[in-house]
Write an enzyme that holds these catalytic residues in place. Structure first.
Site, PDB file in Angstrom:
ATOM      1  N   PRO B 128       0.824  -1.213   0.000  1.00 27.29           N
ATOM      2  CG  PRO B 128      -0.866  -1.592   1.568  1.00 27.29           C
ATOM      3  CD  PRO B 128       0.392  -2.186   1.018  1.00 27.29           C
ATOM      4  CD1 TRP B 156      -1.795  -1.056  -5.705  1.00 28.12           C
ATOM      5  CD2 TRP B 156      -3.480  -1.505  -7.093  1.00 28.12           C
ATOM      6  NE1 TRP B 156      -2.709  -0.043  -5.587  1.00 28.12           N
ATOM      7  CE2 TRP B 156      -3.756  -0.302  -6.439  1.00 28.12           C
ATOM      8  CE3 TRP B 156      -4.413  -1.991  -8.022  1.00 28.12           C
ATOM      9  CZ2 TRP B 156      -4.917   0.424  -6.663  1.00 28.12           C
ATOM     10  CZ3 TRP B 156      -5.569  -1.262  -8.249  1.00 28.12           C
ATOM     11  CH2 TRP B 156      -5.806  -0.073  -7.579  1.00 28.12           C
ATOM     12  CG  ASP B 240      15.513  -7.212 -16.303  1.00 31.61           C
ATOM     13  OD1 ASP B 240      15.058  -6.064 -16.158  1.00 31.61           O
ATOM     14  OD2 ASP B 240      16.721  -7.501 -16.130  1.00 31.61           O
ATOM     15  NE  ARG B 243      10.066  -3.169 -15.142  1.00 37.97           N
ATOM     16  CZ  ARG B 243      10.935  -2.577 -14.329  1.00 37.97           C
ATOM     17  NH1 ARG B 243      12.224  -2.536 -14.639  1.00 37.97           N
ATOM     18  NH2 ARG B 243      10.515  -2.013 -13.211  1.00 37.97           N
ATOM     19  CD  GLU B 363       5.283  -6.304 -14.934  1.00 34.63           C
ATOM     20  OE1 GLU B 363       6.490  -6.420 -14.658  1.00 34.63           O
ATOM     21  OE2 GLU B 363       4.479  -7.246 -14.863  1.00 34.63           O
ATOM     22  N   GLY B 364       6.777  -0.941 -13.446  1.00 31.10           N
ATOM     23  CA  GLY B 364       7.584   0.277 -13.575  1.00 31.10           C
ATOM     24  C   GLY B 364       6.799   1.308 -14.342  1.00 31.10           C
TER      25      GLY B 364
HETATM   26  C1  FAD Z   1      -3.463  -3.647 -12.923  1.00 28.35           C
HETATM   27  C2  FAD Z   1      -2.280  -3.666 -12.018  1.00 28.35           C
HETATM   28  C3  FAD Z   1      -1.660  -4.865 -11.734  1.00 28.35           C
HETATM   29  C4  FAD Z   1      -0.565  -4.915 -10.878  1.00 28.35           C
HETATM   30  N1  FAD Z   1       0.006  -6.130 -10.584  1.00 28.35           N
HETATM   31  C5  FAD Z   1       1.040  -6.181  -9.699  1.00 28.35           C
HETATM   32  C6  FAD Z   1       1.600  -7.427  -9.309  1.00 28.35           C
HETATM   33  O1  FAD Z   1       1.185  -8.498  -9.809  1.00 28.35           O
HETATM   34  N2  FAD Z   1       2.588  -7.460  -8.390  1.00 28.35           N
HETATM   35  C7  FAD Z   1       3.070  -6.316  -7.839  1.00 28.35           C
HETATM   36  O2  FAD Z   1       3.964  -6.398  -7.018  1.00 28.35           O
HETATM   37  N3  FAD Z   1       2.565  -5.101  -8.179  1.00 28.35           N
HETATM   38  C8  FAD Z   1       1.557  -5.007  -9.091  1.00 28.35           C
HETATM   39  N4  FAD Z   1       1.022  -3.787  -9.445  1.00 28.35           N
HETATM   40  C9  FAD Z   1       1.537  -2.590  -8.797  1.00 28.35           C
HETATM   41  C10 FAD Z   1       2.384  -1.714  -9.693  1.00 28.35           C
HETATM   42  O3  FAD Z   1       3.603  -2.351  -9.996  1.00 28.35           O
HETATM   43  C11 FAD Z   1       2.588  -0.372  -8.998  1.00 28.35           C
HETATM   44  O4  FAD Z   1       1.327   0.254  -9.019  1.00 28.35           O
HETATM   45  C12 FAD Z   1       3.609   0.497  -9.683  1.00 28.35           C
HETATM   46  O5  FAD Z   1       4.891  -0.008  -9.447  1.00 28.35           O
HETATM   47  C13 FAD Z   1       3.543   1.949  -9.215  1.00 28.35           C
HETATM   48  O6  FAD Z   1       3.517   2.020  -7.822  1.00 28.35           O
HETATM   49  P1  FAD Z   1       2.431   2.907  -7.050  1.00 28.35           P
HETATM   50  O7  FAD Z   1       1.125   2.554  -7.600  1.00 28.35           O
HETATM   51  O8  FAD Z   1       2.647   2.739  -5.619  1.00 28.35           O
HETATM   52  O9  FAD Z   1       2.736   4.361  -7.488  1.00 28.35           O
HETATM   53  P2  FAD Z   1       3.823   5.341  -6.840  1.00 28.35           P
HETATM   54  O10 FAD Z   1       5.118   4.684  -6.758  1.00 28.35           O
HETATM   55  O11 FAD Z   1       3.254   5.911  -5.615  1.00 28.35           O
HETATM   56  O12 FAD Z   1       3.876   6.436  -7.955  1.00 28.35           O
HETATM   57  C14 FAD Z   1       2.907   7.496  -8.092  1.00 28.35           C
HETATM   58  C15 FAD Z   1       3.368   8.452  -9.178  1.00 28.35           C
HETATM   59  O13 FAD Z   1       4.642   9.004  -8.813  1.00 28.35           O
HETATM   60  C16 FAD Z   1       5.593   8.768  -9.829  1.00 28.35           C
HETATM   61  N5  FAD Z   1       6.892   8.541  -9.222  1.00 28.35           N
HETATM   62  C17 FAD Z   1       7.211   7.715  -8.193  1.00 28.35           C
HETATM   63  N6  FAD Z   1       8.525   7.754  -7.949  1.00 28.35           N
HETATM   64  C18 FAD Z   1       9.042   8.646  -8.831  1.00 28.35           C
HETATM   65  C19 FAD Z   1      10.353   9.128  -9.068  1.00 28.35           C
HETATM   66  N7  FAD Z   1      11.399   8.683  -8.374  1.00 28.35           N
HETATM   67  N8  FAD Z   1      10.530  10.026 -10.069  1.00 28.35           N
HETATM   68  C20 FAD Z   1       9.476  10.458 -10.810  1.00 28.35           C
HETATM   69  N9  FAD Z   1       8.237  10.035 -10.606  1.00 28.35           N
HETATM   70  C21 FAD Z   1       8.015   9.138  -9.642  1.00 28.35           C
HETATM   71  C22 FAD Z   1       5.095   7.544 -10.545  1.00 28.35           C
HETATM   72  O14 FAD Z   1       5.600   7.485 -11.859  1.00 28.35           O
HETATM   73  C23 FAD Z   1       3.597   7.755 -10.534  1.00 28.35           C
HETATM   74  O15 FAD Z   1       3.235   8.623 -11.566  1.00 28.35           O
HETATM   75  C24 FAD Z   1      -0.059  -3.719 -10.317  1.00 28.35           C
HETATM   76  C25 FAD Z   1      -0.677  -2.498 -10.629  1.00 28.35           C
HETATM   77  C26 FAD Z   1      -1.771  -2.460 -11.464  1.00 28.35           C
HETATM   78  C27 FAD Z   1      -2.412  -1.159 -11.780  1.00 28.35           C
END
Ligand code: FAD
Ligand code: FAD
Lengths: 264, 402
Positions: B128, B156, B240, B243, B363-364
């Site tokens: 979260p 997620w 890797d 993605r 995936e990033g």
């Molecule tokens: C449909 C779906 C399936 C998923 N499946 C999986 C799964 O199977 N396993 C798993 O582990 N995760 C999964 N995820 C999670 C997903 O990998 C994360 O949502 C993603 O890595 C982004 O993290 P966050 O949502 O916490 O966003 P945050 O990290 O909070 O980012 C919010 C915003 O800030 C930006 N940001 C953050 N850090 C920086 C920085 N250093 N510089 C510039 N901008 C930045 C981001 O680009 C984004 O725009 C899934 C997500 C979705 C939507």
């Protein structure tokens, strides 16, 4: 039991309208070729017969080097072995000659019980090869086969799709069967089959190996000449929306229109 | 140099394309609109070998190469991204991580049933409060005799409610960032392990996305994947692989929406001509054609690198960044070509638009890939060799029975 499947290549049905008259006349349709879709039902039925009854399946194609694609599809679906039959003397063969060549190949394999072909090719669309093949073999032809009901004790019983419905026919083995698509749902290639197919090398049988008199096949033996090829006119269609206050009114108008057009 | 797919690849594509066309496309709308996971596809894909396509035969897989994995991803996403996600997670994030990092005993125990599709895998990294900032994850794994006690929450997580084997990441040393993370294979049924589904999503409605809660879950040390403290590297190397499938999948979206747009542009008339005759519509379609090829070349390069056993973090990140953004743009443009009809769920393009937004986040995020590319270009980032590398593809060895 020994089952033999005759397979060939054709363009994808959806691509056919792109073929020009010149291309058709040259014999090179300029399209990527796939396994003739109808032949997949024959392959599937051959595999099912082998799985249920035991025995062997062999795929045969008549075509020059570069036409192994249909044999490869058969192998990818699970047919263990394929043979390509070709000789320069076979070029220009009509359906009768292809039937003769296939019959010679089937005889060379020997002791067969069922030969399966596609219903028709989607390009040539003659549905003549199975007929020519069966007559050259002196075997019964069962066309339009929708189901193999029973096989054994030198006999086969099938259901044929005819205009009035289905008819049940029993024939002495060996037979040539040309199925319709109701007969089965062709399986997908398996990955193991794909690996085998991509490495497969196929034996090639020529006129000498088959004991065929070159003058009886190919352009020299052709009974049919394609004189004047032309494309059918593009299909014209238009849409008419039936207007009306109620569904009943619209349906009545639709039925009247269909009857006026002699559709029903 | 050789730009051609092999005959084997062509056959794989035909097979998976037929499967997608016959068994996914006809039903996907129903699952998408009901937010239901099409579970029936799992035994079908298992039977066909798709769930273990690039795993060696001796580990229960189909023994095909990494390019075939890309082809599978592209063809499945041509039907729907949610089905491709199953491959990204089950096969790339979980099974390939095992192929790369697990002990032989663990491969027999976990990889074999995953590759045959008898068991389904997922990957729990995101929390979260920690997404992009992976090293900030808070789940813990406390050593207790021969076991670890895991606590924390994952969010997620694709297939959270479907998977049998859950690869999760937790800190064995909470005082550290990257170096404190370890990887564990959790098994459904372990006491204290619960999962749930997130119901309201913008897209990939036919995928299962959920959460994992770990409340004093006792995990034997045999389920530690790799060494203690190696979890971050395992997580990143698995990304890797996944993605790569996301990038190839995105090419499938571009192809699907381009087919739809071309078809519509050749049918719909306005101002007395087919809309395909308008140059501004042509421009939208031209971009789709260009981006499909770029996305294809980028993912295929990665597939080739993987087959050779060459590290591809940079190339994979580039492919994922480009292809997912291009798929989002193409879907949006395809809706545009369809006008109001594109905005309706009757035409499928809006489903691709909703789905494709997810892929620029998971995936990033696009931003994370931009950072990575800048860091490579500026010389701030270098990939060091790993203790375990993903094995190169060896057609003979991969086809051998165990
Ligand atoms: C449909 C779906 C399936 C998923 N499946 C999986 C799964 O199977 N396993 C798993 O582990 N995760 C999964 N995820 C999670 C997903 O990998 C994360 O949502 C993603 O890595 C982004 O993290 P966050 O949502 O916490 O966003 P945050 O990290 O909070 O980012 C919010 C915003 O800030 C930006 N940001 C953050 N850090 C920086 C920085 N250093 N510089 C510039 N901008 C930045 C981001 O680009 C984004 O725009 C899934 C997500 C979705 C939507
Ligand atoms: C581009 C083009 C140009 C042609 N030009 C001429 C011409 O100039 N003169 C002329 O006489 N004919 C010509 N033909 C006809 C062609 O030779 C026949 O179409 C061909 O012999 C097969 O007949 P068919 O396609 O009607 O097959 P069908 O009778 O419809 O085939 C039914 C089934 O027979 C089997 N079968 C058919 N062919 C083979 C094969 N080669 N190997 C193994 N099994 C097979 C398959 O199972 C197939 O499903 C031409 C055809 C094409 C497509």
């Amino acid at each position: 039991m020994k089952y033999i499947v005759c397979v060939t290549q054709s363009p994808d049905t959806a691509e056919l309208p792109k073929v020009t008259v010149d291309q058709a006349e040259s014999g090179n349709q300029g399209l990527e070729l796939i396994t003739n879709p109808w032949d997949e039902y024959a392959i599937e039925e051959g595999l099912r017969l082998k799985e249920k009854q035991g025995g062997s399946v062999l795929a045969i194609t008549v075509g020059p080097a570069g036409t192994e694609g249909a044999l490869k599809s058969a192998v990818a679906m699970g047919v263990p072995k394929g043979v390509r039959v070709w000789d320069d003397a076979f070029a220009g063969s009509d359906a009768l000659a292809i039937g003769r060549i296939l019959a010679a190949a089937v005889r060379k394999e020997g002791d067969y019980d069922v030969v399966l072909t596609g219903k028709t090719t989607v390009d040539g669309n003659g549905a003549l090869v199975p007929v020519a093949l069966a007559s050259a073999l002196g075997a019964a032809l069962l066309s339009q086969v929708a189901k193999i009901v029973a096989i054994g004790d030198g006999k086969i019983t099938v259901e044929r799709l005819v205009e009035e419905g289905r008819e049940k026919v029993t024939a002495d083995l060996p037979v040539v069967i040309a199925p319709v698509k109701e007969i089965n749902e062709p399986r997908y290639a398996s990955f193991m089959g794909i690996r085998k197919a991509s490495r497969a090398k196929f034996d090639v049988w020529d006129a000498a190996a088959l004991g065929i008199n070159a003058g009886s096949v190919g352009a020299a033996g052709a009974k049919v000449a394609w004189g004047n090829l032309s494309k059918p006119p593009a299909r014209e269609g238009s849409v008419v929306l039936m207007e009306g206050e109620t569904v009943e009114e619209k349906v009545t108008k639709l039925v009247d229109a269909l009857m006026a057009e002699k559709v029903i | 140099m050789d730009f051609a797919f092999t005959e084997e690849h062509d056959m794989v594509r035909k097979m998976v394309h037929d499967f997608a066309a016959k068994e996914i496309r006809p039903v996907i709308n129903e699952y998408d609109s009901n937010h239901k996971y099409p579970r029936f596809l799992l035994p079908r894909m298992a039977e066909l070998g798709i769930l273990g396509i690039c795993i060696p035969v001796r580990y229960g897989g189909a023994g095909m190469d990494y390019i075939s994995l890309g082809i599978v991803s592209e063809e499945l996403e041509w039907a729907d991204a949610s089905v491709r996600e199953t491959i990204a997670v089950h096969l790339a994030l979980n099974s390939l991580a095992l192929l790369q990092w697990a002990s032989e005993e663990q491969k027999q125990r976990f990889l074999v049933p995953l590759a045959t599709g008898e068991k389904i895998g997922c990957y729990g990294l995101t929390e979260p409060a920690a997404g992009s900032d992976v090293a900030g994850l808070r789940s813990t794994a406390r050593k207790d005799g021969d076991d670890y006690i895991l606590n924390g929450e994952k969010m997620w997580i694709t297939l959270a409610d479907v998977a049998d084997y859950l690869l999760v990441f937790a800190k064995t040393d909470p005082s550290q960032r990257h170096r404190g993370i370890s990887a564990f294979m959790l098994e459904r049924g372990m006491e204290g392990l619960t999962t749930g589904t997130i119901e309201d999503k913008m897209g990939v409605h036919a995928s299962n996305t959920g959460w994992i809660a770990m409340d004093d879950v006792r995990v034997p040390k045999e389920n530690l994947i790799g060494q203690e403290g190696e979890g971050f590297k395992i997580a990143m190397s698995a990304l890797d692989d996944a993605r790569y499938t996301v990038a190839a999948g995105a090419a499938g979206t571009i192809r699907a929406v381009m087919e739809a747009a071309v078809h519509y542009a050749n049918e719909r008339e306005a101002f007395g001509q087919k809309i395909g005759q308008f140059q501004l519509v042509q421009q939208l379609i031209a971009k789709m054609a260009l981006n499909y090829d770029i996305a294809g070349l980028l993912w295929q390069r990665v597939g080739w690198l993987k087959n050779q056993g060459i590290r591809n973090t940079k190339e994979t990140s580039m492919a994922k960044w480009f292809a997912t953004e291009a798929a989002f743009a193409a879907s949006s443009d395809a809706v545009q070509v369809h006008g109001a009809y594109g905005f309706s769920s009757e035409y499928q393009v809006e489903r691709y638009l909703r789905n494709s937004k997810g892929a620029v986040i998971y995936e990033g995020t696009t931003q994370i890939h931009q950072l990575l590319q800048a860091q490579y270009a500026l010389g701030y980032r270098h990939d060091k060799p790993l203790r375990c590398e993903l094995p190169a593809y060896d057609p003979e060895a991969w086809g051998e029975e165990g």
